[in-house]
Design a protein around this motif. Structure first.
Motif, PDB file in Angstrom:
ATOM      1  N   VAL A  99       0.808  -1.235   0.000  1.00  0.00           N
ATOM      2  CA  VAL A  99       0.000   0.000   0.000  1.00  0.00           C
ATOM      3  C   VAL A  99       0.840   1.284   0.000  1.00  0.00           C
ATOM      4  CG1 VAL A  99      -1.979  -1.081   1.120  1.00  0.00           C
ATOM      5  CG2 VAL A  99      -0.303   0.083   2.530  1.00  0.00           C
ATOM      6  N   ARG A 100       2.124   1.177   0.395  1.00  0.00           N
ATOM      7  CA  ARG A 100       2.941   2.391   0.522  1.00  0.00           C
ATOM      8  C   ARG A 100       2.969   3.233  -0.764  1.00  0.00           C
ATOM      9  NH1 ARG A 100       7.126   0.183   2.430  1.00  0.00           N
ATOM     10  NH2 ARG A 100       6.533   0.390   4.611  1.00  0.00           N
ATOM     11  N   PRO A 101       3.275   2.631  -1.921  1.00  0.00           N
ATOM     12  CA  PRO A 101       3.362   3.464  -3.141  1.00  0.00           C
ATOM     13  C   PRO A 101       2.058   4.201  -3.410  1.00  0.00           C
ATOM     14  CG  PRO A 101       4.091   1.207  -3.574  1.00  0.00           C
ATOM     15  CD  PRO A 101       3.514   1.218  -2.190  1.00  0.00           C
ATOM     16  N   PHE A 102       0.952   3.519  -3.171  1.00  0.00           N
ATOM     17  CA  PHE A 102      -0.360   4.122  -3.420  1.00  0.00           C
ATOM     18  C   PHE A 102      -0.585   5.316  -2.489  1.00  0.00           C
ATOM     19  CE2 PHE A 102      -4.812   4.411  -2.164  1.00  0.00           C
ATOM     20  CZ  PHE A 102      -5.418   4.574  -3.390  1.00  0.00           C
ATOM     21  N   PHE A 103      -0.257   5.124  -1.212  1.00  0.00           N
ATOM     22  CA  PHE A 103      -0.522   6.201  -0.250  1.00  0.00           C
ATOM     23  C   PHE A 103       0.489   7.335  -0.349  1.00  0.00           C
ATOM     24  CE2 PHE A 103      -3.744   3.455   1.241  1.00  0.00           C
ATOM     25  CZ  PHE A 103      -4.676   4.302   1.819  1.00  0.00           C
ATOM     26  N   GLU A 104       1.672   7.034  -0.902  1.00  0.00           N
ATOM     27  CA  GLU A 104       2.640   8.122  -1.072  1.00  0.00           C
ATOM     28  C   GLU A 104       2.234   9.070  -2.203  1.00  0.00           C
ATOM     29  OE1 GLU A 104       6.578   6.144   0.970  1.00  0.00           O
ATOM     30  OE2 GLU A 104       6.454   6.181  -1.217  1.00  0.00           O
ATOM     31  N   GLU A 105       1.532   8.539  -3.174  1.00  0.00           N
ATOM     32  CA  GLU A 105       1.079   9.363  -4.315  1.00  0.00           C
ATOM     33  C   GLU A 105      -0.424   9.284  -4.379  1.00  0.00           C
ATOM     34  OE1 GLU A 105       2.652  10.011  -7.800  1.00  0.00           O
ATOM     35  OE2 GLU A 105       4.588  10.392  -6.868  1.00  0.00           O
ATOM     36  N   ASN A 106      -1.104   9.980  -3.494  1.00  0.00           N
ATOM     37  CA  ASN A 106      -2.551   9.778  -3.434  1.00  0.00           C
ATOM     38  C   ASN A 106      -3.337  10.991  -3.921  1.00  0.00           C
ATOM     39  OD1 ASN A 106      -3.218  11.599  -1.126  1.00  0.00           O
ATOM     40  ND2 ASN A 106      -1.764  10.264  -0.071  1.00  0.00           N
ATOM     41  N   ALA A 107      -4.616  10.752  -4.138  1.00  0.00           N
ATOM     42  CA  ALA A 107      -5.481  11.796  -4.697  1.00  0.00           C
ATOM     43  C   ALA A 107      -5.732  12.928  -3.711  1.00  0.00           C
ATOM     44  CB  ALA A 107      -6.809  11.174  -5.122  1.00  0.00           C
ATOM     45  N   TRP A 108      -5.730  12.599  -2.392  1.00  0.00           N
ATOM     46  CA  TRP A 108      -6.006  13.655  -1.407  1.00  0.00           C
ATOM     47  C   TRP A 108      -4.939  14.747  -1.497  1.00  0.00           C
ATOM     48  CZ3 TRP A 108      -5.798   8.415   0.480  1.00  0.00           C
ATOM     49  CH2 TRP A 108      -7.054   7.831   0.629  1.00  0.00           C
ATOM     50  N   GLU A 109      -3.661  14.325  -1.622  1.00  0.00           N
ATOM     51  CA  GLU A 109      -2.594  15.328  -1.724  1.00  0.00           C
ATOM     52  C   GLU A 109      -2.683  16.072  -3.046  1.00  0.00           C
ATOM     53  OE1 GLU A 109      -1.808  14.977   1.773  1.00  0.00           O
ATOM     54  OE2 GLU A 109      -0.559  16.479   0.805  1.00  0.00           O
ATOM     55  N   ALA A 110      -3.043  15.347  -4.112  1.00  0.00           N
ATOM     56  CA  ALA A 110      -3.139  15.992  -5.431  1.00  0.00           C
ATOM     57  C   ALA A 110      -4.173  17.113  -5.398  1.00  0.00           C
ATOM     58  CB  ALA A 110      -3.484  14.958  -6.497  1.00  0.00           C
ATOM     59  N   VAL A 111      -5.307  16.842  -4.755  1.00  0.00           N
ATOM     60  CA  VAL A 111      -6.351  17.882  -4.661  1.00  0.00           C
ATOM     61  C   VAL A 111      -5.860  19.016  -3.765  1.00  0.00           C
ATOM     62  CG1 VAL A 111      -8.683  18.367  -3.776  1.00  0.00           C
ATOM     63  CG2 VAL A 111      -8.263  16.308  -5.144  1.00  0.00           C
ATOM     64  N   TRP A 112      -5.273  18.648  -2.646  1.00  0.00           N
ATOM     65  CA  TRP A 112      -4.765  19.660  -1.702  1.00  0.00           C
ATOM     66  C   TRP A 112      -3.768  20.590  -2.387  1.00  0.00           C
ATOM     67  CZ3 TRP A 112      -5.828  21.736   2.826  1.00  0.00           C
ATOM     68  CH2 TRP A 112      -4.834  22.351   3.583  1.00  0.00           C
ATOM     69  N   ASN A 113      -2.943  20.003  -3.278  1.00  0.00           N
ATOM     70  CA  ASN A 113      -1.873  20.788  -3.903  1.00  0.00           C
ATOM     71  C   ASN A 113      -2.321  21.592  -5.116  1.00  0.00           C
ATOM     72  OD1 ASN A 113       0.121  20.145  -2.071  1.00  0.00           O
ATOM     73  ND2 ASN A 113       0.543  18.184  -3.071  1.00  0.00           N
ATOM     74  N   LEU A 114      -3.601  21.514  -5.471  1.00  0.00           N
ATOM     75  CA  LEU A 114      -4.067  22.338  -6.600  1.00  0.00           C
ATOM     76  C   LEU A 114      -3.891  23.809  -6.269  1.00  0.00           C
ATOM     77  CD1 LEU A 114      -7.374  20.550  -7.704  1.00  0.00           C
ATOM     78  CD2 LEU A 114      -5.311  20.866  -9.080  1.00  0.00           C
TER      79      LEU A 114
END
Ligand code: COA
Length: 278
Positions: A99-114
């Motif tokens: 699960v680590r790779p998935f959680f390191e690059e996740n959608a929550w951070e992508a949205v947060w970083n918009l």
């Protein structure tokens, strides 16, 4: 409009300047699973985050959950949901390396970083990763039949999409501890009272109220809204004294933009500003 676990629709913003502004409305589209976020949903959200960043026409993003489908004969209707969390079926038998790779690059951070403004439009369950996705947005508007929580503790887990950190900054340590440790589900009234959501509205009004706010934001200078978001965000990361200096420096820098002159002149002439976005 695309198809799959995330539907994307662009709503034209009348009166936006530069012209051609749109609100990008994202619909989490797994209503039979209460819009639970599986790996495909994450992939799609991350892809559309990239698209939004490179598309100057997008002024604001609204994220919502698809409404329930009509039930099959003899079956009970599913409840409305923003998202009932990460897709728990994908956790079975997985270890940390899985699960680590998935959680390191996740959608929550992508949205947060918009860099552009984001609004969560919540109708129904927003649990676990659903609450976290809402927390990754800048503003949350919820219907009166919504509910929130971080029930991961009931699965022998903790929030993994930034929930502990973002909740703590939003509503404080004690309330976050209560929510994370108890796993309890709280109503929109309670979420509104403690500051998880900005506004609670009757569910019939949710879309009109949310889209009116998205439109209002989209009619500002797209350059200035990004600066405003960056500077407010600074308050979460920087010591107070540094944050104030950062704000001042960004404020001063805006005096070199066309949009500052356009905004000030429009005020003096009592006309609508026609932003250039620079
Ligand atoms: N992951 C995967 N599937 C989920 C899900 C999730 N997080 N949340 C709901 N679903 C699925 C259910 O398995 C069910 O699928 P099925 O009809 O194929 O069996 C469907 O969505 C409807 O959910 P159901 O539990 O039958 O609805 P309900 O009205 O009885 O209960 C909830 C609603 C939200 C209280 C309940 O679904 C729930 O507790 N979900 C998990 C919440 C959670 O722990 N989230 C954090 C995950 S880390």
């Amino acid at each position: 409009m695309t198809e799959g676990p995330l539907l994307v629709e662009e709503i034209v913003v009348e009166g936006s300047n530069p012209t051609g502004g749109v609100i990008s409305v994202w619909t989490l589209n797994r209503p039979d699973k209460l819009n639970a976020l599986n790996s495909e949903s994450h992939k799609e959200i991350k892809k559309h985050c990239k698209n939004v960043e490179s598309d100057d026409d997008v002024r604001c993003v609204v994220i919502r959950g698809a409404p329930p489908n009509d039930p099959e004969p003899g079956k009970k209707a599913k409840p409305p949901a923003f998202a009932a969390g990460a897709d728990i079926s994908e956790f079975v038998g997985k270890n940390s390396d899985d699960v680590r790779p998935f959680f390191e690059e996740n959608a929550w951070e992508a949205v947060w970083n918009l860099s552009k403004p984001t609004i969560a439009m919540i109708d129904g369950f927003a649990l676990g990763g659903g609450t976290e996705l809402a927390l990754s947005c800048d503003i949350r508007i919820a219907s009166d039949r919504s509910s929130f929580g971080q029930p991961e503790i009931n699965l022998g887990l903790i929030p993994g999409g930034g929930g502990t950190q973002r909740l703590c900054r939003l509503i404080g340590y004690g309330r976050t501890m209560e929510i994370v440790l108890s796993g309890k589900i709280i109503s929109s009234e309670e979420a509104s009272r403690i500051g998880i959501i900005n506004k609670i509205v009757p569910h019939d009004d949710l879309e009109s109220v949310t889209m009116a706010l998205a439109k209002e934001i989209s009619q500002k200078s797209p350059y200035t809204t990004k600066v405003a978001k960056r500077v407010v965000r600074g308050a979460l990361d920087l010591p107070f004294s540094e944050g104030v200096i950062m704000e001042r420096s960004e404020f001063v820098a805006l005096f070199d933009t066309d949009d500052k002159e356009i905004g000030v002149q429009a005020f003096l002439e009592r006309s609508d500003p026609r932003w250039l976005g620079r």
